[in-house]
Design a protein around this motif. Sequence first.
Motif, PDB file in Angstrom:
ATOM      1  N   LEU A 114      -4.584   8.048  -4.272  1.00  0.00           N
ATOM      2  CA  LEU A 114      -4.751   8.470  -2.883  1.00  0.00           C
ATOM      3  C   LEU A 114      -5.844   9.530  -2.814  1.00  0.00           C
TER       4      LEU A 114
ATOM      5  N   ARG B 183       1.509   9.441   6.060  1.00  0.00           N
ATOM      6  CA  ARG B 183       1.686   9.641   7.499  1.00  0.00           C
ATOM      7  C   ARG B 183       1.611  11.126   7.812  1.00  0.00           C
TER       8      ARG B 183
ATOM      9  N   GLU C 268       1.280   4.534   1.956  1.00  0.00           N
ATOM     10  CA  GLU C 268       0.880   4.966   3.296  1.00  0.00           C
ATOM     11  C   GLU C 268       1.212   6.445   3.466  1.00  0.00           C
TER      12      GLU C 268
ATOM     13  N   VAL D 295       0.856  -1.192   0.000  1.00  0.00           N
ATOM     14  CA  VAL D 295       0.000   0.000   0.000  1.00  0.00           C
ATOM     15  C   VAL D 295       0.888   1.237   0.000  1.00  0.00           C
TER      16      VAL D 295
ATOM     17  N   ARG E 158       4.631   0.794   1.485  1.00  0.00           N
ATOM     18  CA  ARG E 158       4.796  -0.192   2.558  1.00  0.00           C
ATOM     19  C   ARG E 158       4.354  -1.572   2.086  1.00  0.00           C
TER      20      ARG E 158
ATOM     21  N   MET F 186      -2.502   7.733  10.059  1.00  0.00           N
ATOM     22  CA  MET F 186      -2.126   7.278   8.719  1.00  0.00           C
ATOM     23  C   MET F 186      -3.360   7.044   7.873  1.00  0.00           C
ATOM     24  N   ARG F 187      -3.164   7.168   6.570  1.00  0.00           N
ATOM     25  CA  ARG F 187      -4.170   6.777   5.590  1.00  0.00           C
ATOM     26  C   ARG F 187      -3.455   5.925   4.537  1.00  0.00           C
ATOM     27  N   THR F 188      -4.130   4.925   3.994  1.00  0.00           N
ATOM     28  CA  THR F 188      -3.492   4.046   3.020  1.00  0.00           C
ATOM     29  C   THR F 188      -4.300   3.982   1.732  1.00  0.00           C
TER      30      THR F 188
END
Length: 283
Positions: free
Chosen positions: A201, A177, A175, A173, A222, A185-187
């Motif tokens: 995103l 931060r 990520e 994903v 990640r 966090m958002r992925t």
Amino acid sequence: MAFGMGNPTADCIADSAGGLTFDLDAPGLSEACAQWSAALVLRRRGGDDESGEVRLPLTPNGDGRVRAVLPSTVALPEGRWDVHAACGEDAPRRLVPGLADLRSLVDRRPGPSTSPLAVRIPYATKHGNLSLRSWLRSPHAEAGDLLLDPSGLTGHGTLYRVGDPEAWLKDAVVEARLRRDSDVMRTAPVTADGPDFTFTLPFAGLCEEWQGGLDVWDLWLRPAEGAAARLARILDDVADKKQIFTYPAQEVDATYAPARVSPYYTVDNDLSVRIDERPPTAR
């Protein structure tokens, strides 16, 4: 004075592996290079230990100039390195940039390897001196084309310095931060094709945490397991991208207030997204 008048000038030639060759014009220095102490000296800004200085021997190159070679195999920690020439008991002198042949760095695609990726880009400082920007990354996620609209950011990239990029990217994903609170966090899922990857995103998720002022989200790639790689753009000849690669801000109707959202490259050429207040419409 072995150097003669003025600071020496250095031409730089880059190779595709990450090495650099320096050819110096320095009156009197060619003869002085018979001294064992003649060296090109790289000093990392902020370095306060032995890892903050690298010395490379200076030798005559046959046309009245002297040469030093920085191979890609010589470890150069990340940072900015000021370039000097030292000879005998003379204090090291800053070098002035001459011609720079950086063609091999344009659209560079490193070969398969798991060793850290070495990137060194010479540049002229605001005071007209020669310095290097160095990166040393493994794995490395190179950012490519970025497409924007008010709903979000679609990005393309390529993964380097892993044994099996396809396996590494499986279930990976992107990520985001939040810089002021790294626990937030958002992925976004990643679509992979060999070492190449694509992601989208959404801006809505980032704006949920925004409460006015400036928020910055740092972007990482990640894998399902293991350490993440910072998304960055370093595989070209531009040492500082922040003022060169710019993107139009997108107007987003955030919950808190109307916002402006845009990706940007940091001073380290890492990819981030900024959210700020939308200025009032001029009347």
